[in-house]
Design a protein around this motif. Sequence first.
Motif, PDB file in Angstrom:
ATOM      1  N   ALA A 165       0.995  -1.601   0.000  1.00  0.00           N
ATOM      2  CA  ALA A 165      -0.097   0.252   0.129  1.00  0.00           C
ATOM      3  C   ALA A 165       1.050   1.314  -0.212  1.00  0.00           C
ATOM      4  N   ALA A 166       1.964   1.340   1.378  1.00  0.00           N
ATOM      5  CA  ALA A 166       2.712   2.341   1.125  1.00  0.00           C
ATOM      6  C   ALA A 166       3.501   2.524  -0.682  1.00  0.00           C
ATOM      7  N   ASN A 167       4.024   1.682  -1.025  1.00  0.00           N
ATOM      8  CA  ASN A 167       4.587   1.964  -2.614  1.00  0.00           C
ATOM      9  C   ASN A 167       3.527   1.810  -3.462  1.00  0.00           C
ATOM     10  N   MET A 168       2.341   1.895  -3.595  1.00  0.00           N
ATOM     11  CA  MET A 168       1.571   2.034  -4.449  1.00  0.00           C
ATOM     12  C   MET A 168       0.954   3.894  -4.328  1.00  0.00           C
ATOM     13  N   LEU A 169       0.990   4.149  -2.861  1.00  0.00           N
ATOM     14  CA  LEU A 169       0.732   5.874  -2.929  1.00  0.00           C
ATOM     15  C   LEU A 169       2.185   6.952  -3.661  1.00  0.00           C
TER      16      LEU A 169
ATOM     17  N   LEU B  61      -9.641   5.193  -6.977  1.00  0.00           N
ATOM     18  CA  LEU B  61      -8.930   5.023  -5.935  1.00  0.00           C
ATOM     19  C   LEU B  61      -9.037   5.674  -4.772  1.00  0.00           C
ATOM     20  N   PHE B  62      -8.752   5.459  -3.892  1.00  0.00           N
ATOM     21  CA  PHE B  62      -9.880   6.468  -2.279  1.00  0.00           C
ATOM     22  C   PHE B  62      -8.036   6.101  -1.583  1.00  0.00           C
ATOM     23  N   VAL B  63      -8.138   7.352  -0.379  1.00  0.00           N
ATOM     24  CA  VAL B  63      -7.765   6.064   1.001  1.00  0.00           C
ATOM     25  C   VAL B  63      -8.615   7.152   2.107  1.00  0.00           C
ATOM     26  N   VAL B  64      -8.379   5.730   2.640  1.00  0.00           N
ATOM     27  CA  VAL B  64      -9.939   5.680   3.421  1.00  0.00           C
ATOM     28  C   VAL B  64      -8.911   5.448   4.582  1.00  0.00           C
TER      29      VAL B  64
ATOM     30  N   HIS C  14      -6.277   1.909   4.354  1.00  0.00           N
ATOM     31  CA  HIS C  14      -7.245   1.721   3.565  1.00  0.00           C
ATOM     32  C   HIS C  14      -7.024   1.740   2.209  1.00  0.00           C
ATOM     33  N   MET C  15      -7.036   1.515   0.957  1.00  0.00           N
ATOM     34  CA  MET C  15      -6.641   1.792  -0.540  1.00  0.00           C
ATOM     35  C   MET C  15      -8.095   0.960  -1.460  1.00  0.00           C
ATOM     36  N   VAL C  16      -9.312   2.307  -1.151  1.00  0.00           N
ATOM     37  CA  VAL C  16     -10.554   1.832  -1.697  1.00  0.00           C
ATOM     38  C   VAL C  16     -10.421   1.999  -2.967  1.00  0.00           C
ATOM     39  N   LEU C  17     -11.560   0.555  -3.662  1.00  0.00           N
ATOM     40  CA  LEU C  17     -11.889   1.381  -5.924  1.00  0.00           C
ATOM     41  C   LEU C  17     -13.271   1.670  -5.278  1.00  0.00           C
ATOM     42  N   ALA C  18     -13.408   2.199  -6.054  1.00  0.00           N
ATOM     43  CA  ALA C  18     -15.275   2.892  -5.568  1.00  0.00           C
ATOM     44  C   ALA C  18     -15.260   3.856  -7.363  1.00  0.00           C
ATOM     45  N   LYS C  19     -16.572   3.416  -7.893  1.00  0.00           N
ATOM     46  CA  LYS C  19     -16.761   4.462  -8.627  1.00  0.00           C
ATOM     47  C   LYS C  19     -17.869   5.762  -7.779  1.00  0.00           C
TER      48      LYS C  19
END
Length: 601
Positions: free
Chosen positions: A132-136, A229-232, A209-214
């Motif tokens: 997750a940290a690498n994605m950010l 993609l959202f950070v929650v 949480h790295m969350v996929l949403a529309k």
Amino acid sequence: MSSLINRRDLDFLLFEYLEADALTAFNRYADHDRATFDAVIDAAEQLAVDQFQSHAAKLDANEPHFDGERVHIIPEVKAAVDAYIDGGFLGMAFDAEDGGLQLPYTIAQACASLFSAANIGTAGYAFLTGAAANMLRIVGSDEQKQRYMRPMIEGRFFGTMCLSEPQAGSSLGDIKTRAIPQPDGSYHLVGTKMWISGGEHDLSENIVHMVLAKIDAPDTPPGTKGISLFVVPKFMVNDDGSLGARNGVRLAGLNHKMGYRGTVNTVLNFGESEDCVGYLVGTANKGLAGMFHMMNEARIGVGMGAAVLGYAGYQVALDYAKNRPQGRPAADKNPTSKPVAIIEHADIRRLLLAQKAAVEGAYGLCLYCARLVDTVDAGGDADAIAHARLLLEILTPIAKSWPSEFCLEANKHAIQVLGGYGYTRDYPVERLYRDNRLNPIHEGTHGIQGMDLLGRKVLMQDGAAFKLLVATITETVERHAGDDTLGEFAASLCEALAAAGSTTQTLVGAAMSGQLDRFLANATIYLDMLGHIVLAWQWLEQAGVALRNRANAPDADRAFYDGKLTACRYFFRYELPKIHTQCALLKQLDDTTLTVDPAGL
């Protein structure tokens, strides 16, 4: 004997085959040397044995539970994870300026493999956080890096990835979680996510949480093109880095799995009874592209985990076979003669060779992929970077799925070697099998990886990735074609490559003519076929190094190198020939699976 992996093999793969110490020539890794790498791996191995492997069986027998208010996990998990963080392992591959050790990804993956072999359930929390940290790091804003990424590298915050939903499974285009825009630029998320590893616990100050949403907007495209993609965060994070109010993401329940039982697996509700605040990461409607930075790393990590879970089982089976007396040689008809160790029986040796060929070959492949990541990240020659990036594209689904399928087979063979003891809790092999059985599903099922390989990676850039893979393997074949010891295997691999090439041409022709269903109907078979060829290539590479280094080696190392040569021979004679049957089926564009009447199943 350590029941993790053979450290001599790891050193061979890193420094004789992959020449990882040469990475110190790049400015990015210039502060390190071989001694640094050895010291970090030594520390990882010691910690893995002392604080991870030591509670693996207890954690498996006492999985996390939810009492309606909080999740309870045995205390050994936090102690182990805290020691992992204190040792700097969470930030191994991250930049020094971000609080990391700036080690090569190859060395970081080697260390990670030891923790996976020791206790995949406990190791999972840290691995998800690192991904997750690498994605950010790649797609997050500077503010998001400061607020979320750095605390994850420090180990204060942990991370998750929230993709699946109960009704959608792997079909991400069908997710229903909504992100409602707010006047301040944030979003309120509403929906339910399923199979979320590490989704709720008290191991860290916060969970990101790295969350996929529309996005809830009229111009959001349907399907996967409309995913963002959202950070929650579990707790809101104030501007000074302190924790604020609890956010509206809540635990709905736990999933209870056959393996990875120590990694709490959750169902999470977002915005069910209170506002759940999230922040857009990257560009709207480009969420999958951002998440794939996390998923591709996770896929290589799943393959590595599968390889070393198989490896750990092999170590136990090998030790058992050497020390368990039972039966006599087939030619010995004297019932009063002394029983021999079961390793003296040919079929036990077959089972051990099958394990060795699978796990050491897969281990080498995953470390090879990590070496490609370093080539991309080190900032060297532009052509070398492009070459490595393209090769990674086609190898990633293989590196994820081949170990997940065939190192699971190795776990099955380990149980068989132990006989009745194999399926008892007296030995860890049944637990290792259960842990590994999840990997053909983790991060995209075996079938999905097959469709990704054939439907996307083989076709990408007019077949450039496939052509590069063939050319790379061909270089190895030509290097060993005239060798007295390895020439037989080089010839077999050349024949296999030709079969794969003509098969691929037939399948691509079907796709170009509009027969997409037939093109992809047996994509999983294609994945197994090309995966076997890739593993044969890896074995020819390893055998070439072993043969070269054997000549001047001491006796103990000669035995090691001879083992490599024998495992190579086993794979080429017992495993590689299977691809010709698979190619014949694929070239027929067989439609059995398409035309079967569901009523007859």
